[in-house]
Design a protein around this motif. Structure first.
Motif, mmCIF file in Angstrom:
data_model
loop_
_atom_site.group_PDB
_atom_site.id
_atom_site.type_symbol
_atom_site.label_atom_id
_atom_site.label_comp_id
_atom_site.label_asym_id
_atom_site.label_seq_id
_atom_site.Cartn_x
_atom_site.Cartn_y
_atom_site.Cartn_z
ATOM 1 N N GLU A 197 1.089 -1.148 -0.244
ATOM 2 C CA GLU A 197 -0.278 0.218 -0.126
ATOM 3 C C GLU A 197 0.621 1.491 -0.153
ATOM 4 N N LEU A 198 0.304 2.297 -0.926
ATOM 5 C CA LEU A 198 1.271 3.097 -1.203
ATOM 6 C C LEU A 198 0.900 4.154 -0.271
ATOM 7 N N THR A 199 1.644 4.937 0.652
ATOM 8 C CA THR A 199 1.504 5.690 1.877
ATOM 9 C C THR A 199 2.483 6.618 1.586
ATOM 10 N N TRP A 200 1.988 8.348 2.887
ATOM 11 C CA TRP A 200 2.959 8.775 2.800
ATOM 12 C C TRP A 200 2.925 9.612 3.988
ATOM 13 N N ARG A 201 3.778 10.507 4.608
ATOM 14 C CA ARG A 201 3.573 10.951 5.869
ATOM 15 C C ARG A 201 3.729 12.824 5.782
ATOM 16 N N ASP A 202 2.801 13.192 5.942
ATOM 17 C CA ASP A 202 3.028 14.962 6.274
ATOM 18 C C ASP A 202 2.965 15.266 7.423
ATOM 19 N N GLU A 203 4.611 16.073 7.899
ATOM 20 C CA GLU A 203 4.159 16.471 9.845
ATOM 21 C C GLU A 203 3.254 17.010 10.175
ATOM 22 N N ARG A 204 2.351 17.761 8.933
ATOM 23 C CA ARG A 204 1.581 18.321 10.253
ATOM 24 C C ARG A 204 -0.028 17.438 9.686
ATOM 25 N N ARG A 205 -0.439 16.604 9.126
ATOM 26 C CA ARG A 205 -1.481 16.271 8.415
ATOM 27 C C ARG A 205 -1.687 14.677 8.975
ATOM 28 N N GLY A 206 0.386 13.706 9.281
ATOM 29 C CA GLY A 206 0.126 12.346 9.236
ATOM 30 C C GLY A 206 0.326 11.912 8.628
ATOM 31 N N LEU A 207 0.110 10.530 9.009
ATOM 32 C CA LEU A 207 0.572 8.813 7.341
ATOM 33 C C LEU A 207 -0.654 9.623 6.026
ATOM 34 N N GLN A 208 -0.736 9.624 5.108
ATOM 35 C CA GLN A 208 -1.528 9.688 4.068
ATOM 36 C C GLN A 208 -1.594 8.227 3.371
ATOM 37 N N VAL A 209 -2.537 8.047 3.167
ATOM 38 C CA VAL A 209 -2.756 7.039 1.989
ATOM 39 C C VAL A 209 -3.271 7.626 0.693
ATOM 40 N N ALA A 210 -1.498 7.052 -0.459
ATOM 41 C CA ALA A 210 -1.862 7.801 -1.493
ATOM 42 C C ALA A 210 -2.965 7.620 -2.404
ATOM 43 N N ASN A 211 -3.582 9.129 -3.194
ATOM 44 C CA ASN A 211 -4.535 8.943 -4.216
ATOM 45 C C ASN A 211 -4.014 9.753 -5.596
ATOM 46 N N PRO A 212 -3.012 8.857 -5.923
ATOM 47 C CA PRO A 212 -2.647 9.568 -7.023
ATOM 48 C C PRO A 212 -3.834 9.217 -8.309
ATOM 49 N N GLY A 213 -4.992 8.510 -8.351
ATOM 50 C CA GLY A 213 -5.941 9.196 -9.425
ATOM 51 C C GLY A 213 -6.109 9.301 -9.250
ATOM 52 N N LEU A 214 -6.541 10.399 -8.433
ATOM 53 C CA LEU A 214 -7.069 11.848 -8.405
ATOM 54 C C LEU A 214 -7.213 12.993 -9.633
#
Ligand code: GLU
Length: 290
Positions: free
Chosen positions: A156-173
């Protein structure tokens, strides 16, 4: 995506017009984030925006940043990195993940059936009815093929924003994003992702208005086997009417304030304390369609 001990950050202005207060804030956020650890703050001039690019503005930018009291190490501008972008496009092409496209904005507006964060989503016309590659085509990422592949490569593709926390990538947007432009070399998405990796950026700071773009960049990192930084999407400066500060709407240039004898140090201090001129404030969210 571990703990960032020595944050390497960058300010990456495009010399399409003079810097204004919003740029000063972005540069200070990146600078101070690097200095908050034993890190480094880099300057990268993003000068591949075709006819809009005015490379001579880069000197003005350097003077503006020095006036604000910032120090940095400058890395090569994007115009010197085109072969690197080309090689990445070629490898995505060899993986069968990109396709040529000759559609204009008007074609897309006419044929689109969905809206995305940046406007109409490209309806993959040139994927369904392929065109011959040539020097005058754009190259788009085939999301339908790319998305399942990233799962195979990385889970699963995830990334982390220092202010908003862990994100699940949604590149199809954004649909099948452009990676190579007709009128300029690489697109913003491809160039910025490759550059941040090449420059060793460990904390990518950028305005919250570009939050969604980071989903696409995370996908490109997975496809191209690039290191994954942490992101820090900072608030952006907005005017009283809620719109993002912009030169085209009359935001005063830093260079004009500098040349008028204003103190850069005082301006930097007021930005750090988030005390702005009347009518300007910070906002987490900007409606880019405004
Ligand atoms: N060159 C881009 C700009 O000036 C950089 C944005 C980013 O930090 O990714 O908007």
């Amino acid at each position: 995506m571990g703990v960032v001990t020595d944050p390497i950050t960058r300010f990456a202005p495009s010399p399409n017009g003079p810097l204004h207060l919003g740029h000063a804030y972005a540069a200070i956020v990146a600078h101070d984030r690097a200095r908050s650890g034993n890190g480094e703050f880099l300057l990268r001039i993003e000068d591949i925006d075709g006819a809009r690019s005015r490379p001579e503005l880069a000197d003005e930018f350097r003077e503006d940043l020095a006036w604000l009291g910032l120090t940095w190490r400058e890395v090569p501008p994007q115009s010197s990195r085109v072969p690197h972008y080309r090689a990445a496009l070629d490898s995505l092409r060899a993986m069968g993940l990109v396709y040529p496209c000759r559609c204009t904005r008007a074609d897309i507006a006419r044929n689109a059936v969905r809206m995305g964060p940046d406007g109409p989503i490209y309806p993959s016309t040139c994927l369904h009815t392929p065109i011959a590659p040539g020097p005058d085509v754009a190259w788009r990422l085939d999301m339908q093929r790319a998305l399942p592949l990233t799962g195979e490569l990385t889970g699963e593709l995830t990334w982390r924003d220092e202010r908003r926390g862990l994100q699940v990538a949604n590149p199809g947007l954004f649909g099948d994003v452009v990676l190579w432009r007709k009128d300029a070399p690489a697109s913003y998405h491809l160039a910025a992702t490759l550059d941040d990796a090449a420059d060793g950026i460990s904390v990518v700071t950028r305005g919250a208005d570009l939050f969604d773009a980071s989903h696409v960049h995370r996908l490109l990192q997975a496809l191209l086997g690039l290191p994954v930084p942490v992101w820090h999407h900072h608030p952006v400066l907005i005017e009283a009417d809620g719109r993002k500060l912009a030169k085209r709407r009359g935001a005063p240039a830093l260079a004009d304030r500098r040349c008028a004898g204003e103190s850069g140090a005082a301006l930097a201090a007021s930005l750090r304390a988030a005390r702005f001129d009347a009518g300007i404030s910070l906002s987490e969210y900007v409606d880019m369609a405004a």
